[in-house]
Design a protein around this motif. Structure first.
Motif, PDB file in Angstrom:
ATOM      1  N   UNK A 177      15.452  27.811 -19.775  1.00  0.00           N
ATOM      2  CA  UNK A 177      15.905  26.245 -19.866  1.00  0.00           C
ATOM      3  C   UNK A 177      17.022  26.006 -20.673  1.00  0.00           C
ATOM      4  N   UNK A 178      17.161  26.369 -21.819  1.00  0.00           N
ATOM      5  CA  UNK A 178      18.468  26.143 -22.663  1.00  0.00           C
ATOM      6  C   UNK A 178      19.457  26.759 -21.936  1.00  0.00           C
ATOM      7  N   UNK A 179      19.628  28.108 -21.504  1.00  0.00           N
ATOM      8  CA  UNK A 179      20.812  28.477 -20.719  1.00  0.00           C
ATOM      9  C   UNK A 179      21.208  27.764 -19.508  1.00  0.00           C
ATOM     10  N   UNK A 180      20.136  27.139 -18.822  1.00  0.00           N
ATOM     11  CA  UNK A 180      20.493  26.145 -17.435  1.00  0.00           C
ATOM     12  C   UNK A 180      20.814  24.854 -18.008  1.00  0.00           C
ATOM     13  N   UNK A 181      20.544  24.382 -19.127  1.00  0.00           N
ATOM     14  CA  UNK A 181      20.959  23.304 -19.375  1.00  0.00           C
ATOM     15  C   UNK A 181      22.380  23.332 -19.848  1.00  0.00           C
ATOM     16  N   UNK A 182      22.649  24.241 -20.668  1.00  0.00           N
ATOM     17  CA  UNK A 182      24.244  24.600 -21.077  1.00  0.00           C
ATOM     18  C   UNK A 182      25.212  24.817 -19.840  1.00  0.00           C
ATOM     19  N   UNK A 183      24.566  25.411 -19.152  1.00  0.00           N
ATOM     20  CA  UNK A 183      25.304  25.543 -17.720  1.00  0.00           C
ATOM     21  C   UNK A 183      25.593  24.373 -16.931  1.00  0.00           C
ATOM     22  N   UNK A 184      24.592  23.300 -16.925  1.00  0.00           N
ATOM     23  CA  UNK A 184      24.647  22.131 -16.308  1.00  0.00           C
ATOM     24  C   UNK A 184      25.693  21.287 -17.234  1.00  0.00           C
ATOM     25  N   UNK A 185      25.771  21.485 -18.350  1.00  0.00           N
ATOM     26  CA  UNK A 185      26.929  20.672 -19.297  1.00  0.00           C
ATOM     27  C   UNK A 185      28.274  21.052 -18.929  1.00  0.00           C
ATOM     28  N   UNK A 186      28.107  22.399 -18.511  1.00  0.00           N
ATOM     29  CA  UNK A 186      29.547  22.917 -18.206  1.00  0.00           C
ATOM     30  C   UNK A 186      29.940  22.660 -16.860  1.00  0.00           C
ATOM     31  N   UNK A 187      29.070  21.991 -15.943  1.00  0.00           N
ATOM     32  CA  UNK A 187      29.489  21.667 -14.583  1.00  0.00           C
ATOM     33  C   UNK A 187      28.472  22.139 -13.481  1.00  0.00           C
ATOM     34  N   UNK A 188      27.622  22.959 -13.840  1.00  0.00           N
ATOM     35  CA  UNK A 188      26.662  23.669 -12.820  1.00  0.00           C
ATOM     36  C   UNK A 188      26.131  22.367 -11.778  1.00  0.00           C
ATOM     37  N   UNK A 189      26.299  22.471 -10.818  1.00  0.00           N
ATOM     38  CA  UNK A 189      25.537  21.678  -9.868  1.00  0.00           C
ATOM     39  C   UNK A 189      24.823  22.384  -8.482  1.00  0.00           C
ATOM     40  N   UNK A 190      23.459  22.260  -8.425  1.00  0.00           N
ATOM     41  CA  UNK A 190      22.951  23.142  -7.455  1.00  0.00           C
ATOM     42  C   UNK A 190      21.631  22.287  -6.978  1.00  0.00           C
ATOM     43  N   UNK A 191      21.748  22.041  -5.709  1.00  0.00           N
ATOM     44  CA  UNK A 191      20.739  21.203  -5.014  1.00  0.00           C
ATOM     45  C   UNK A 191      19.233  21.935  -4.567  1.00  0.00           C
ATOM     46  N   UNK A 192      19.242  23.377  -4.972  1.00  0.00           N
ATOM     47  CA  UNK A 192      17.913  23.778  -4.655  1.00  0.00           C
ATOM     48  C   UNK A 192      17.273  24.228  -6.101  1.00  0.00           C
ATOM     49  N   UNK A 193      15.797  23.997  -6.165  1.00  0.00           N
ATOM     50  CA  UNK A 193      15.059  24.266  -7.318  1.00  0.00           C
ATOM     51  C   UNK A 193      15.024  25.649  -7.399  1.00  0.00           C
ATOM     52  N   UNK A 194      14.919  26.324  -8.594  1.00  0.00           N
ATOM     53  CA  UNK A 194      14.614  27.875  -9.034  1.00  0.00           C
ATOM     54  C   UNK A 194      13.650  28.040  -9.939  1.00  0.00           C
ATOM     55  N   UNK A 195      13.348  29.402 -10.129  1.00  0.00           N
ATOM     56  CA  UNK A 195      12.570  29.658 -11.156  1.00  0.00           C
ATOM     57  C   UNK A 195      13.360  29.713 -12.371  1.00  0.00           C
TER      58      UNK A 195
END
Length: 394
Positions: free
Chosen positions: A197-215
């Motif tokens: 979760x922390x890695x995904x959150x960091x990626x979001x802060x860096x601009x990652x935008x993805x409309x499909x949910x993933x494990x």
């Protein structure tokens, strides 16, 4: 801060032991400047010492070496060191631990995949730190340092973080086709692991935008939205990492969010006079002394090699992608990233190919670094009259 109520603590016995964690970034020094976290020591009216360690992490990358710092103070100081037991474990789940390293006096043992890679730092009295060499993606996570002397013991925690990149992944079969275990395997096949979760959150802060949910690795299902829109949970909802919570690992299917780190080699676009189908692409890379690159390897090359190529090419999973560091209109839009053109027919569609080649110099350098560190550790142990190869099971 981790804290305990003084009233809930037992009165100290004659021998008192406590840990302190000095959290500092280790090798390589160019990754991040060292940041020391202050250890707060409080004393109540009874004289009992309460140790609180500030939360923090150490940062490295795949293939690097890192020190997990842990120090302890022992009273009285002249206690026999052979009575001190140092144990490192990795916290894999809320109630699950994986043994990493244990030492009791002169006896030491390293467990599982850590064998040959984990050593005591031995920087002086009270040092329970360990060095992890040739760090892998699987080493990422939370570690517990436990020091025990007879009936007295204390523990502290260190978080090992990796420089890397998160990328969404789905297979040729389409979207939402992976249960948790299939998602875990899919990431592994692409030179990656399921992201935290922390890695995904960091990626979001860096601009990652993805409309499909993933494990994610903890069994939850989430997705990052930087630009809210109606087709991704309504336009009027705030940006953020959307969370479906923990889902059934066998019965429910989603995409995957994978995480990878630096490469032990190089990804490159193979220059050819003509485009090729998938089978021809595999043969072309082999003839060039390489293999077809995996998706995770292309993302790592985009992130760390700054690979920028406006030409679509085959990857190992049969997908067609290309990396863009400097966006331009003719190369797929205004944002940097790895463009994905889907999974075309392997036999009849023709493209270029991205190859991956291990770097001999880096591999030799890694061996030399490991040998040098082992030699230094052997010298330290020799000075302390500690055998270097204790095999006793503790």
């Amino acid at each position: 801060l981790l804290s305990s109520s003084p009233d809930s603590l037992p009165r100290p016995s004659k021998t008192f032991l406590f840990l302190q964690l000095t959290l500092v970034t280790s090798l390589p020094t160019d990754v991040e400047q060292g940041r020391r976290k202050v250890v707060h020591v409080l004393e109540d009216d009874t004289g009992a010492v309460i140790v609180q360690t500030a939360p923090g992490k150490v940062v490295t990358h795949r293939g690097g070496s890192i020190t997990l710092p842990c120090r302890f103070h022992h009273e009285p100081e002249d206690t026999d060191p052979a009575r001190i037991r140092i144990k490192w474990t990795k916290v894999t789940d809320a109630l699950q631990f994986e043994d990493v390293f244990v030492a009791l006096g002169r006896q030491q043992r390293v467990f599982g995949a850590y064998q040959g890679r984990v050593f005591l730092e031995q920087a002086g009295p009270g040092d329970a730190s360990v060095i992890i060499q040739n760090v892998t993606l699987e080493d990422y996570g939370r570690y517990e340092c436990e020091v025990t002397d007879d009936m007295e013991d204390d523990t502290g925690f260190v978080n090992l973080d990796l420089e890397g990149v998160v990328f969404p992944y789905y297979p040729r079969e389409g979207r939402y086709k992976l249960n948790y275990h299939q998602a875990e395997e899919a990431c592994k096949q692409q030179d990656a692991i399921l992201a935290s979760h922390s890695q995904l959150h960091k990626a979001w802060l860096e601009g990652l935008d993805w409309c499909n949910a993933g494990w994610l690795e903890d069994g939850s299902v989430q997705y990052p939205i930087s630009h809210p829109r109606d087709q991704c949970g309504r336009k009027d909802t705030p940006a953020g990492v959307r969370n479906y919570g923990y889902r059934h690992k066998e019965d429910e299917s989603y995409d995957a969010f994978c995480f990878t780190s630096k490469l032990n080699g190089k990804v490159y676009f193979l220059k050819r006079f003509k485009k090729v189908n998938y089978a021809e692409a595999m043969k072309a890379c082999i003839r060039d002394g390489s293999v077809v690159a995996k998706v995770g390897q292309l993302y790592a090359a985009w992130k760390f090699q700054l690979l920028d190529r406006c030409e679509a090419g085959w990857l190992e999973d049969g997908s067609i992608r290309y990396p863009i560091v400097n966006p331009r209109s003719r190369c797929g839009g205004s944002q940097p990233g790895v463009r994905h053109l889907g999974f075309p027919d392997k036999k009849f569609r023709l493209y270029g190919v991205y190859c991956f080649r291990k770097t001999k110099d880096e591999r030799a350098g890694g061996i030399e670094t490991t040998k040098s560190l082992k030699d230094n550790l052997t010298k330290r142990k020799s000075i302390n009259n500690t055998p270097t190869n204790a095999t006793s099971v503790i």
